[in-house]
Design a protein around this motif. Structure first.
Motif, PDB file in Angstrom:
ATOM      1  N   PRO A 168      15.200  -9.169   4.532  1.00 22.44           N
ATOM      2  CA  PRO A 168      14.175 -10.114   4.992  1.00 22.44           C
ATOM      3  C   PRO A 168      12.852  -9.457   5.346  1.00 22.44           C
ATOM      4  N   ALA A 169      12.900  -8.226   5.892  1.00 21.37           N
ATOM      5  CA  ALA A 169      11.663  -7.563   6.313  1.00 21.37           C
ATOM      6  C   ALA A 169      11.007  -6.782   5.178  1.00 21.37           C
ATOM      7  N   GLY A 170      11.586  -6.838   3.999  1.00 23.84           N
ATOM      8  CA  GLY A 170      11.075  -6.019   2.903  1.00 23.84           C
ATOM      9  C   GLY A 170       9.796  -6.513   2.272  1.00 23.84           C
ATOM     10  N   GLY A 171       9.475  -7.805   2.434  1.00 24.43           N
ATOM     11  CA  GLY A 171       8.240  -8.329   1.869  1.00 24.43           C
ATOM     12  C   GLY A 171       8.321  -8.685   0.403  1.00 24.43           C
ATOM     13  N   ALA A 172       9.560  -8.869  -0.125  1.00 28.71           N
ATOM     14  CA  ALA A 172       9.706  -9.169  -1.550  1.00 28.71           C
ATOM     15  C   ALA A 172       9.024 -10.472  -1.940  1.00 28.71           C
ATOM     16  N   GLU A 173       8.866 -11.407  -0.994  1.00 34.02           N
ATOM     17  CA  GLU A 173       8.230 -12.684  -1.311  1.00 34.02           C
ATOM     18  C   GLU A 173       6.765 -12.527  -1.690  1.00 34.02           C
ATOM     19  N   ARG A 174       6.185 -11.370  -1.412  1.00 35.62           N
ATOM     20  CA  ARG A 174       4.784 -11.119  -1.756  1.00 35.62           C
ATOM     21  C   ARG A 174       4.617 -10.633  -3.186  1.00 35.62           C
ATOM     22  N   VAL A 175       5.735 -10.361  -3.874  1.00 46.30           N
ATOM     23  CA  VAL A 175       5.700  -9.756  -5.203  1.00 46.30           C
ATOM     24  C   VAL A 175       5.938 -10.821  -6.261  1.00 46.30           C
ATOM     25  N   ARG A 176       5.116 -10.793  -7.296  1.00 46.80           N
ATOM     26  CA  ARG A 176       5.272 -11.697  -8.431  1.00 46.80           C
ATOM     27  C   ARG A 176       5.538 -10.874  -9.689  1.00 46.80           C
TER      28      ARG A 176
END
Length: 307
Positions: A168-176
């Motif tokens: 959850p803290a990895g920030g994967a949602e920021r990557v496209r």
């Protein structure tokens, strides 16, 4: 049967959404395109968990062949068992001789042929030397005064890196993810020059390979902060072109980008990761150490002196 509409799910990476409709790439890699008016609902789907298996077994020769397919040169020509590769000077990997086996000529004549071939293209002559290079080649290169640059080919199991994308803290949602390197991605890639021929060669090399994905991590306002590339080839995923904007470095973005790319590669069946890094790039090597990469072997780029 009763007149109600029938719905189907398409699960995968949303590659594009434009006037032509939506294109989604499922796990099998075969893109599915459909008109926007057929879209009923959409939602984020968690990344597929990577299989916890060790890295594949492969020797230097096999790994170098996989790496060559994942970063293919624009122009290739055979000289006996050797492969001459040129791409308008874009990276040594795509502008060097894969000097494996017998060139079919005495070594002095073979090296002259190499120098002529690259000279005709306005390029220096580089040879990629591995343990499969012919006996006596090192001595002949030393006699000519060649310059050497050692490079490491490093490998790792893919699953630990891919699992980091699910944190959850990895920030994967920021990557496209995308199948093509757009203008924003290219703007962060430092190896692309302003020369039209080199830019075209870079575009062809970057988009070459069995199954290529590009990742871009963005800030909240949409500004691109980090990029990366992966080429999936069977059980192997080759990472490269990992760049982070200067003001965003040391924030974990390089790891995040690689983790998302690893998760995508795992969805296509890859279980091993590889990358190539110059032996004097201490910062990159330290990052890859933390991600579990170890050195499979060291190879050399030998630059022939110009006449």
């Amino acid at each position: 049967m009763d007149g109600r509409p029938v719905f189907r799910d398409v699960i995968g990476v949303l590659e594009s959404w434009d006037d032509h409709g939506l294109t989604v790439v499922p796990r099998n890699g075969e893109a599915v395109t459909f008109p926007e008016d057929l879209l009923v609902a959409g939602k984020p789907v968690p990344l597929f968990p990577a299989r916890r298996v060790p890295r594949p077994e492969a020797g230097p020769g096999e790994l170098m062949a996989v790496a060559a397919r994942g970063w293919p040169a624009v122009e290739q020509e055979r000289l006996g068992d050797w492969t001459l590769r040129a791409s308008a000077g874009f990276t040594r990997r795509a502008n060097s001789v894969a000097a494996t086996g017998d060139p079919g000529l005495p070594l002095p004549a073979a090296l002259e042929a190499v120098r002529d071939w690259y000279g005709a293209r306005g390029l220096p002559g580089y040879l990629e030397l591995t343990g499969d290079s012919p006996a006596g080649l090192d001595a002949e290169l030393d006699r000519l005064g060649a310059e050497y640059a050692p490079t490491l080919l490093r490998t790792a199991a893919l699953a630990p890196l891919a699992r980091a994308a699910r944190e959850p803290a990895g920030g994967a949602e920021r990557v496209r993810l995308a199948r093509t390197a757009g203008a924003e991605w290219t703007a962060l890639y430092r190896r692309v020059s302003g020369d039209p021929a080199t830019e075209e060669a870079a575009r062809r090399v970057l988009h070459g390979g069995p199954s290529v994905w590009f990742a871009t991590a963005r800030a909240g306002d949409g500004t691109p902060l980090a990029i990366g590339r992966v080429a999936v080839d069977g059980v192997w995923a080759g990472f490269g072109a990992v760049e982070v904007a200067p003001h965003a470095r040391r924030t974990g973005l390089a790891t995040t980008v690689m983790a998302v790319l690893a998760a995508r590669a795992a969805e296509e069946g890859a279980t091993g990761a590889y990358l190539q890094v110059e032996a004097d790039n201490g910062g990159a090597i330290a990052l890859y150490d933390r991600l579990g990469f170890t050195t499979s072997h060291t190879y050399q780029y030998a630059r022939l002196p110009r006449r």
